[in-house]
Design a protein around this motif. Structure first.
Motif, short mmCIF file in Angstrom:
data_model
loop_
_atom_site.label_atom_id
_atom_site.label_comp_id
_atom_site.label_asym_id
_atom_site.label_seq_id
_atom_site.Cartn_x
_atom_site.Cartn_y
_atom_site.Cartn_z
N PRO A 58 -27.29 -25.31 -39.56
CA PRO A 58 -25.92 -25.10 -39.04
C PRO A 58 -25.15 -24.01 -39.78
CG PRO A 58 -26.42 -27.44 -39.14
CD PRO A 58 -27.56 -26.73 -39.80
N ARG A 59 -25.24 -23.96 -41.11
CA ARG A 59 -24.47 -22.94 -41.85
C ARG A 59 -24.94 -21.54 -41.48
NH1 ARG A 59 -21.20 -22.56 -46.27
NH2 ARG A 59 -21.34 -20.65 -47.51
N LEU A 60 -26.24 -21.37 -41.34
CA LEU A 60 -26.77 -20.06 -40.97
C LEU A 60 -26.29 -19.67 -39.58
CD1 LEU A 60 -28.62 -17.66 -41.63
CD2 LEU A 60 -30.52 -18.97 -40.63
N MET A 61 -26.33 -20.61 -38.63
CA MET A 61 -25.90 -20.30 -37.27
C MET A 61 -24.41 -19.97 -37.22
SD MET A 61 -28.78 -20.38 -35.96
CE MET A 61 -28.11 -19.70 -34.45
N ASP A 113 -21.66 -4.35 -46.05
CA ASP A 113 -20.42 -4.87 -46.63
C ASP A 113 -20.61 -5.57 -47.97
OD1 ASP A 113 -18.88 -3.98 -44.48
OD2 ASP A 113 -19.05 -5.86 -43.37
N LEU A 114 -21.85 -5.85 -48.34
CA LEU A 114 -22.12 -6.62 -49.55
C LEU A 114 -21.62 -5.88 -50.80
CD1 LEU A 114 -25.74 -7.82 -48.72
CD2 LEU A 114 -23.76 -9.32 -49.09
N HIS A 130 -19.92 -12.23 -46.40
CA HIS A 130 -20.05 -12.72 -47.77
C HIS A 130 -18.73 -13.26 -48.31
CE1 HIS A 130 -18.67 -8.57 -48.71
NE2 HIS A 130 -18.20 -9.10 -49.82
N LYS A 131 -17.60 -12.87 -47.70
CA LYS A 131 -16.31 -13.42 -48.08
C LYS A 131 -16.05 -14.75 -47.37
CE LYS A 131 -14.55 -10.68 -51.13
NZ LYS A 131 -14.19 -11.19 -52.48
N ALA A 132 -16.39 -14.82 -46.09
CA ALA A 132 -16.19 -16.06 -45.33
C ALA A 132 -17.16 -17.15 -45.77
CB ALA A 132 -16.35 -15.79 -43.84
N THR A 137 -25.82 -16.30 -48.32
CA THR A 137 -25.79 -16.56 -46.88
C THR A 137 -25.71 -15.25 -46.10
OG1 THR A 137 -24.74 -18.72 -47.20
CG2 THR A 137 -24.54 -17.73 -45.01
N ALA A 138 -24.91 -14.30 -46.58
CA ALA A 138 -24.78 -13.01 -45.89
C ALA A 138 -26.11 -12.26 -45.86
CB ALA A 138 -23.71 -12.16 -46.57
N ILE A 139 -26.86 -12.30 -46.94
CA ILE A 139 -28.17 -11.64 -46.96
C ILE A 139 -29.09 -12.27 -45.92
CG2 ILE A 139 -30.24 -11.27 -48.34
CD1 ILE A 139 -28.34 -11.08 -50.81
#
Length: 326
Positions: A58-61, A113-114, A130-132, A137-139
């Motif tokens: 779920p977090r990835l989606m 953006d990283l 990466h901020k949200a 997770t962003a990677i």
């Protein structure tokens, strides 16, 4: 965090995914195509498992939907779809090809953006991934969006011709990889002086931009030629159009980075100058950069001459690219 998109039937069963969006003027057509691409991407980013998948965390989606949905002009898929439309290609294949390019574009933005790259907090008017969420997770979001793009291209649901599917996969891989976007990103970091002194001349700056930004834009047009079945001469002419448009887009972006506000752009502006990045604005000045945009639009229009009035939307896209304010 972005809410789960409303449930909808699979697009493979949806008649609206079988015909090109209709609109008379350029702005309306751009919006209609963007809406169609949004629906396609939302469907692909739902929580329902696809064949061969074990689970969709779920977090990835949620983070993937944050990165992709609810923003952007969708210019890259628009170019793929409108090129295929002009050539008489089937809409499902054009939609899927355009959506795949957009997923690669979105992945590149997440990674760009990283903190280790451009270190941006805002993208399309909302917090960067990466901020949200967080950097790890962003990677993974970027990784997942990239692989999803190629999964869509390889799916015969949208493109039954195996040769076209293979050509689309090969073209996007080359445009987005070490000799295209990724290689251009590295050159861009080098232009900041990260790996030693750097002072790029005009030719080196053009090469960097052709890789970092232009390769994906040019491939968007190329994807449309593949779906539309262009012959060798037609494909060559349209690739000239795509390359000129990609260069014009980057020059216009450099101008906007100097002149537009962060509020209008939905992201931080002025950062390229602060970071010492290589741009044609630095090399040619603002007036020279604007003149180069006009020259490139003329090059786009000349490449489209064989199609006459049928190419009007693509001509309008070139003009839009240099006249946009965001």
């Amino acid at each position: 965090m972005q809410a789960h998109p409303a449930a909808r039937p699979p697009l493979s069963q949806d008649p609206s995914a079988r015909a090109y969006p209709q609109a008379a003027d350029f702005t309306s057509r751009l919006t209609a195509v963007a809406d169609a691409v949004e629906d396609f991407l939302a469907d692909r980013l739902g929580d329902g498992l696809q064949p061969g998948e074990i689970a969709r965390p779920p977090r990835l989606m949620q983070a993937m939907r944050h990165a992709v949905l609810g923003g952007g002009k969708r210019l890259r898929p628009f170019l793929a779809i409108e090129t295929a439309r002009m050539l008489g290609g089937a809409y499902p294949g054009a939609l899927a090809a355009g959506a795949a390019v957009e997923l690669v574009h979105c992945y590149s933005l997440v990674h760009d953006d990283l903190p280790a790259m451009d270190d941006d907090d805002l993208r399309r008017g909302k917090p960067t991934v990466h901020k949200a969420y967080d950097e790890a997770t962003a990677i993974l979001v970027g990784d997942a969006l990239q692989t999803l793009a190629f999964e869509i291209l390889a799916d015969e649901t949208w493109q039954p011709d195996a040769r076209i599917r293979a050509d689309l996969v090969l073209g996007l891989a080359r445009a987005s990889g070490l000799g295209g976007m990724v290689g251009g990103q590295l050159l861009d970091l080098g232009a900041e002086g990260r790996f030693g002194p750097a002072n790029l001349d005009v030719e080196a700056t053009l090469q960097l931009q052709a890789m970092k930004t232009g390769a994906i834009l040019a491939h968007s047009v190329e994807a449309g030629t593949l779906v539309g079945g262009a012959d060798a001469a037609g494909r060559a002419a349209l690739l000239r159009y795509g390359r000129a448009l990609g260069q014009a887009f980057q020059v216009a972006d450099d101008i906007l980075d100097r002149e537009a506000s962060s509020e209008a752009m939905g992201k931080r502006t002025g950062k390229d100058k602060d970071a010492g990045k290589a741009t044609l604005v630095d090399r040619l000045g603002l007036d020279g950069a604007r003149a180069e945009c006009e020259r490139l639009v003329g090059e786009c229009e000349a490449a489209l001459a064989p199609w006459g009035e049928a190419a009007q939307t693509l001509k309008d896209a070139a003009r839009f690219t240099v006249a946009r304010k965001t």
